[in-house]
Design a protein around this motif. Structure first.
Motif, PDB file in Angstrom:
ATOM      1  N   TYR A 358      -2.460   9.277   6.025  1.00  0.00           N
ATOM      2  CA  TYR A 358      -3.333  10.301   5.440  1.00  0.00           C
ATOM      3  C   TYR A 358      -3.084  10.479   3.947  1.00  0.00           C
ATOM      4  O   TYR A 358      -4.018  10.755   3.176  1.00  0.00           O
ATOM      5  N   ALA A 359      -1.846  10.322   3.513  1.00  0.00           N
ATOM      6  CA  ALA A 359      -1.520  10.605   2.110  1.00  0.00           C
ATOM      7  C   ALA A 359      -1.958   9.503   1.155  1.00  0.00           C
ATOM      8  O   ALA A 359      -2.108   9.742  -0.050  1.00  0.00           O
ATOM      9  N   ALA A 360      -2.171   8.311   1.667  1.00  0.00           N
ATOM     10  CA  ALA A 360      -2.462   7.164   0.794  1.00  0.00           C
ATOM     11  C   ALA A 360      -3.780   7.336   0.049  1.00  0.00           C
ATOM     12  O   ALA A 360      -4.803   7.680   0.643  1.00  0.00           O
ATOM     13  N   ASP A 361      -3.733   7.078  -1.237  1.00  0.00           N
ATOM     14  CA  ASP A 361      -4.925   7.077  -2.095  1.00  0.00           C
ATOM     15  C   ASP A 361      -5.544   5.687  -2.012  1.00  0.00           C
ATOM     16  O   ASP A 361      -5.062   4.741  -2.629  1.00  0.00           O
ATOM     17  N   LYS A 362      -6.630   5.557  -1.251  1.00  0.00           N
ATOM     18  CA  LYS A 362      -7.235   4.248  -1.035  1.00  0.00           C
ATOM     19  C   LYS A 362      -7.949   3.731  -2.281  1.00  0.00           C
ATOM     20  O   LYS A 362      -8.025   2.519  -2.502  1.00  0.00           O
ATOM     21  N   VAL A 363      -8.461   4.629  -3.096  1.00  0.00           N
ATOM     22  CA  VAL A 363      -9.110   4.196  -4.342  1.00  0.00           C
ATOM     23  C   VAL A 363      -8.074   3.589  -5.285  1.00  0.00           C
ATOM     24  O   VAL A 363      -8.311   2.548  -5.918  1.00  0.00           O
ATOM     25  N   ALA A 364      -6.902   4.224  -5.377  1.00  0.00           N
ATOM     26  CA  ALA A 364      -5.842   3.689  -6.223  1.00  0.00           C
ATOM     27  C   ALA A 364      -5.345   2.349  -5.690  1.00  0.00           C
ATOM     28  O   ALA A 364      -5.019   1.441  -6.463  1.00  0.00           O
ATOM     29  N   TYR A 365      -5.306   2.216  -4.366  1.00  0.00           N
ATOM     30  CA  TYR A 365      -4.924   0.939  -3.746  1.00  0.00           C
ATOM     31  C   TYR A 365      -5.929  -0.145  -4.145  1.00  0.00           C
ATOM     32  O   TYR A 365      -5.561  -1.262  -4.537  1.00  0.00           O
ATOM     33  N   GLN A 366      -7.198   0.195  -4.055  1.00  0.00           N
ATOM     34  CA  GLN A 366      -8.268  -0.735  -4.429  1.00  0.00           C
ATOM     35  C   GLN A 366      -8.185  -1.103  -5.904  1.00  0.00           C
ATOM     36  O   GLN A 366      -8.310  -2.281  -6.284  1.00  0.00           O
ATOM     37  N   THR A 367      -7.921  -0.111  -6.749  1.00  0.00           N
ATOM     38  CA  THR A 367      -7.811  -0.343  -8.186  1.00  0.00           C
ATOM     39  C   THR A 367      -6.660  -1.281  -8.514  1.00  0.00           C
ATOM     40  O   THR A 367      -6.751  -2.116  -9.415  1.00  0.00           O
ATOM     41  N   ALA A 368      -5.573  -1.175  -7.753  1.00  0.00           N
ATOM     42  CA  ALA A 368      -4.410  -2.033  -7.989  1.00  0.00           C
ATOM     43  C   ALA A 368      -4.751  -3.510  -7.849  1.00  0.00           C
ATOM     44  O   ALA A 368      -4.166  -4.367  -8.522  1.00  0.00           O
ATOM     45  N   TYR A 369      -5.717  -3.802  -7.008  1.00  0.00           N
ATOM     46  CA  TYR A 369      -6.116  -5.197  -6.781  1.00  0.00           C
ATOM     47  C   TYR A 369      -7.334  -5.605  -7.613  1.00  0.00           C
ATOM     48  O   TYR A 369      -7.850  -6.707  -7.436  1.00  0.00           O
ATOM     49  N   GLY A 370      -7.779  -4.733  -8.496  1.00  0.00           N
ATOM     50  CA  GLY A 370      -8.877  -5.102  -9.386  1.00  0.00           C
ATOM     51  C   GLY A 370     -10.167  -4.358  -9.172  1.00  0.00           C
ATOM     52  O   GLY A 370     -11.183  -4.707  -9.784  1.00  0.00           O
ATOM     53  N   GLY A 371     -10.162  -3.343  -8.298  1.00  0.00           N
ATOM     54  CA  GLY A 371     -11.376  -2.573  -8.069  1.00  0.00           C
ATOM     55  C   GLY A 371     -12.278  -3.231  -7.040  1.00  0.00           C
ATOM     56  O   GLY A 371     -11.967  -4.275  -6.465  1.00  0.00           O
ATOM     57  N   GLU A 372     -13.425  -2.635  -6.818  1.00  0.00           N
ATOM     58  CA  GLU A 372     -14.330  -3.100  -5.772  1.00  0.00           C
ATOM     59  C   GLU A 372     -14.849  -4.501  -6.044  1.00  0.00           C
ATOM     60  O   GLU A 372     -15.013  -5.312  -5.138  1.00  0.00           O
ATOM     61  N   PHE A 373     -15.106  -4.828  -7.316  1.00  0.00           N
ATOM     62  CA  PHE A 373     -15.726  -6.104  -7.653  1.00  0.00           C
ATOM     63  C   PHE A 373     -14.806  -7.287  -7.351  1.00  0.00           C
ATOM     64  O   PHE A 373     -15.202  -8.244  -6.692  1.00  0.00           O
ATOM     65  N   SER A 374     -13.571  -7.209  -7.815  1.00  0.00           N
ATOM     66  CA  SER A 374     -12.676  -8.351  -7.646  1.00  0.00           C
ATOM     67  C   SER A 374     -11.487  -8.046  -6.744  1.00  0.00           C
ATOM     68  O   SER A 374     -10.678  -8.937  -6.472  1.00  0.00           O
ATOM     69  N   GLY A 375     -11.381  -6.812  -6.292  1.00  0.00           N
ATOM     70  CA  GLY A 375     -10.299  -6.448  -5.384  1.00  0.00           C
ATOM     71  C   GLY A 375     -10.757  -6.463  -3.952  1.00  0.00           C
ATOM     72  O   GLY A 375     -10.207  -7.174  -3.112  1.00  0.00           O
ATOM     73  N   GLY A 376     -11.806  -5.682  -3.678  1.00  0.00           N
ATOM     74  CA  GLY A 376     -12.354  -5.681  -2.339  1.00  0.00           C
ATOM     75  C   GLY A 376     -12.818  -4.317  -1.890  1.00  0.00           C
ATOM     76  O   GLY A 376     -12.811  -3.339  -2.632  1.00  0.00           O
ATOM     77  N   GLN A 377     -13.213  -4.250  -0.633  1.00  0.00           N
ATOM     78  CA  GLN A 377     -13.735  -3.043  -0.006  1.00  0.00           C
ATOM     79  C   GLN A 377     -12.610  -2.264   0.643  1.00  0.00           C
ATOM     80  O   GLN A 377     -11.721  -2.841   1.278  1.00  0.00           O
ATOM     81  N   ILE A 378     -12.601  -0.954   0.477  1.00  0.00           N
ATOM     82  CA  ILE A 378     -11.583  -0.118   1.117  1.00  0.00           C
ATOM     83  C   ILE A 378     -11.603  -0.361   2.624  1.00  0.00           C
ATOM     84  O   ILE A 378     -12.651  -0.307   3.272  1.00  0.00           O
ATOM     85  N   ALA A 379     -10.422  -0.669   3.173  1.00  0.00           N
ATOM     86  CA  ALA A 379     -10.300  -0.991   4.592  1.00  0.00           C
ATOM     87  C   ALA A 379      -9.884   0.236   5.384  1.00  0.00           C
ATOM     88  O   ALA A 379      -9.083   1.052   4.919  1.00  0.00           O
ATOM     89  N   THR A 380     -10.401   0.339   6.591  1.00  0.00           N
ATOM     90  CA  THR A 380     -10.062   1.454   7.474  1.00  0.00           C
ATOM     91  C   THR A 380      -9.373   0.990   8.751  1.00  0.00           C
ATOM     92  O   THR A 380      -8.997   1.797   9.594  1.00  0.00           O
ATOM     93  N   SER A 381      -9.225  -0.336   8.901  1.00  0.00           N
ATOM     94  CA  SER A 381      -8.524  -0.911  10.046  1.00  0.00           C
ATOM     95  C   SER A 381      -8.099  -2.322   9.662  1.00  0.00           C
ATOM     96  O   SER A 381      -8.240  -2.727   8.502  1.00  0.00           O
ATOM     97  N   LEU A 382      -7.591  -3.107  10.628  1.00  0.00           N
ATOM     98  CA  LEU A 382      -7.084  -4.434  10.315  1.00  0.00           C
ATOM     99  C   LEU A 382      -8.188  -5.477  10.178  1.00  0.00           C
ATOM    100  O   LEU A 382      -8.292  -6.156   9.153  1.00  0.00           O
ATOM    101  N   LEU A 383      -9.001  -5.637  11.211  1.00  0.00           N
ATOM    102  CA  LEU A 383      -9.953  -6.745  11.269  1.00  0.00           C
ATOM    103  C   LEU A 383     -11.015  -6.640  10.173  1.00  0.00           C
ATOM    104  O   LEU A 383     -11.775  -5.668  10.135  1.00  0.00           O
ATOM    105  N   PRO A 384     -11.115  -7.639   9.294  1.00  0.00           N
ATOM    106  CA  PRO A 384     -12.187  -7.640   8.298  1.00  0.00           C
ATOM    107  C   PRO A 384     -13.543  -7.772   8.979  1.00  0.00           C
ATOM    108  O   PRO A 384     -13.651  -8.323  10.089  1.00  0.00           O
TER     109      PRO A 384
END
Length: 591
Positions: A358-384
């Motif tokens: 619950y505490a994890a900032d998913k937007v910051a996680y996404q930003t760490a990998y380059g944002g939505e464009f080159s990082g990816g889509q925020i994940a809510t489970s394992l299976l892509p």
């Protein structure tokens, strides 16, 4: 490691039948059109020009392709390697029984024969699989390759103390004799119950239970032949005996190595490999940002890790049309995630693990990998979404803005008896700036609810063998969280999930790809799915497994990945492989 595809598996013993063709034209072409180099010294660069087609096709030979790795290899030994880039690259010096087709886009998910004459022939309700080796294939010293060399290669890979980084598929599924410990510790054992070699051209695998997808096992690097009299155990990685078009010239562990042509390779036995360059020059332990800069300047051809441009490079590339035109932006069936280790207190408590979720900032996680464009889509489970069996679930919503739900996190902390939070360590691979950024993002967001993280960087090469993937070390050093990433070994639920959620692959000796999931119910579901021959019934089980792992909160999903790949200057035959989730390194050449 493997990507989105449409599977043609229909029943026991069914063979994959994927016939999707890439379109040609313009600056790129389909494989059937790739016979001639374009006029004018190279194709016109365009954004995504190599995504589904061959960019700058050519059959020109010569030159040295230069590659760099931000870290070091886990191992060059085919029985001890588990990085996707290594599986991509290893085909230059090793030939497995079968392989993924070297072709762009969806065609890359098709299995084709390599060392074998055909794909496997199943019998006994797909509990037995037979492969016939091609005639005329040799090792680099001219010795003929036989079925016994393939058998020995698989037997030696069984030993996870000598080879801690390898997978356990063959250990788990073949019908080994009781108490078998591998080619070194059980050197006199009769292993015909698992692998037979009735003649020099035939190798027969016997499984404990039926499995219609065994050809996926046959493409694994452990089936690359190893001559028993040249095997040096853990030191074999220093000079692997080549069965492919290139062999090792110089290998300095920790610095790099060179490949040169193997004059014993016969192209008549190998329609899959062009073998265009005269050799390959690979440098390891190079700063990741420096790799990007050298790619853009033309001093380097390939970033071997294949995970895409670093955050420091993205702004420069995406705002410059000329530089952007040298890149490709694939969506990958890969999950960037964090393992939540229940062996480390207080994360042995489910509610404490939920607090992390619950505490994890998913937007910051996404930003760490380059944002939505080159990082990816925020994940809510394992299976892509690209893996059959995926279902949309989100058991731990990260607030309305995906920056974390502090209130729910604090409720969970109170429920687990840690109302003021707790301290633990978070591991990441030191050579990967994106992983460091993700760890720092979690440090900040979890800190807001009282969960104090201390960052612990470890070397990429031994991350799983000695540190995060070694249960005793992780527990003793309080590695409660470990930054991780995973792409399927082949494109279905089993190929994605089994090696990261099956508790039986966890090894006390280290090298575990599953760092955190220990649930007998998950193991049972995996067994149920592997026995189910009806695809329509099997695929929903992958979703059930995903749901159960998320209910246990052993995995914090970060993002379903994208990447921004940079095409090196002067390269020919560049195309993205869905099978490997990066450029296909097999048939690249130079202008």
């Amino acid at each position: 490691m493997k990507r989105k595809t449409t599977l043609g598996v229909t029943a026991l013993g069914a063979v994959l039948a994927l016939g999707l063709s890439a379109c040609g034209g313009g600056t790129a072409t389909s494989p059937s059109q790739s016979g001639a180099a374009p006029a004018g010294g190279g194709a016109k660069a365009e954004f995504n020009a190599a995504l589904t087609q061959v960019f700058n096709p050519s059959d020109k030979k010569g030159g040295i392709i230069k590659l760099a790795n931000a870290g070091d290899w886990d191992s060059l030994d085919p029985g001890d390697t588990y990085y996707g880039y290594s599986w991509d690259f290893i085909r230059l010096y090793g030939r497995a029984l079968v392989m993924f087709k070297p072709a762009p886009g969806k065609e890359s998910a098709e299995l084709v024969p390599d060392l074998a004459e055909t794909l496997g022939v199943p019998s006994d309700d797909a509990k037995t699989w037979t492969y016939k080796l091609k005639q005329g294939v040799k090792f680099e010293d001219g010795t003929p390759i036989t079925s016994k060399d393939v058998k020995y290669a698989v037997e030696r890979s069984f030993d996870k103390e000598v080879f801690p980084d390898g997978y356990t598929y063959f250990n788990d599924t073949l019908n080994w004799p009781k108490g078998y410990k591998g080619a070194y510790k059980s050197k006199d054992a009769d292993t015909n119950s698992a692998i037979e070699t009735p003649d020099d051209q035939t190798v027969v695998f016997h499984l404990k239970q039926s499995y219609s997808g065994f050809d996926y096992f046959a493409q694994l690097a452990a089936t690359i032949p190893v001559p028993k009299d040249k095997d040096t155990g853990a030191k074999y990685k220093e000079h692997v005996i080549s069965s492919g078009p290139y062999k090792f010239d110089k290998n300095e562990i920790g610095k790099g190595f060179n490949l040169v042509r193997n004059d014993q390779w016969d192209p008549a036995t190998d329609p899959n490999r062009k073998a265009l360059p005269d050799g390959y020059e690979v440098t390891t332990n190079v700063n990741a940002d420096d790799i990007d800069n050298r790619l853009l300047s033309g001093d380097l051809h390939v970033d071997i890790a294949g995970t895409g441009a670093q955050p420091a490079t993205l702004g420069r590339v995406l705002t410059d049309p000329a530089l952007k035109a040298t890149t490709d932006n694939p969506t990958i069936t890969r999950l960037w995630y964090t393992s939540v280790n229940g062996n480390v207190k207080p994360l042995d408590n489910l509610d404490c693990r939920k607090a992390v979720q619950y505490a994890a900032d998913k937007v910051a996680y996404q930003t760490a990998y380059g944002g939505e464009f080159s990082g990816g889509q925020i994940a809510t489970s394992l299976l892509p979404p690209g893996i059959p069996g995926h279902k949309d679930i989100n058991p731990y919503p990260a607030g309305a803005d995906n920056h974390g739900d502090a209130a729910k996190a604090k409720e969970a902390l109170t429920a687990c008896g840690q109302p003021n939070g707790f301290e633990t360590n978070i591991a990441y691979r030191a050579e990967r700036p994106k992983e460091k950024a993700a760890a720092e993002a979690l440090q900040q967001s979890l800190g807001k609810v009282g969960i104090k993280l201390t960052l612990k960087p470890f070397p990429q090469a031994d991350y799983f063998a000695l540190y995060a993937g070694k249960p005793g070390y992780a527990k003793d050093n309080k590695l409660g969280l470990a930054i991780n990433g995973w792409g399927a070994d082949w494109p279905d639920g089993y190929g994605f999930l089994q090696q990261i959620v099956d508790s039986r692959v966890i090894r006390e000796t280290g090298g575990s790809s599953n760092i955190s999931v220990r649930d007998p119910e998950v193991d049972k579901l995996l067994d149920q799915a592997s026995l189910e021959t009806d695809v329509a019934k099997r695929e929903p089980i992958w979703g059930q497994i995903d749901q159960k792992v998320m209910d246990d909160a052993f995995v914090l999903p970060g993002i379903w990945a994208k990447s921004l790949l940079i095409r090196g200057k002067g390269l020919t035959n560049v195309y993205y492989s869905e099978a490997f989730g990066m450029y296909d390194y097999l048939n690249m050449g130079l202008q």
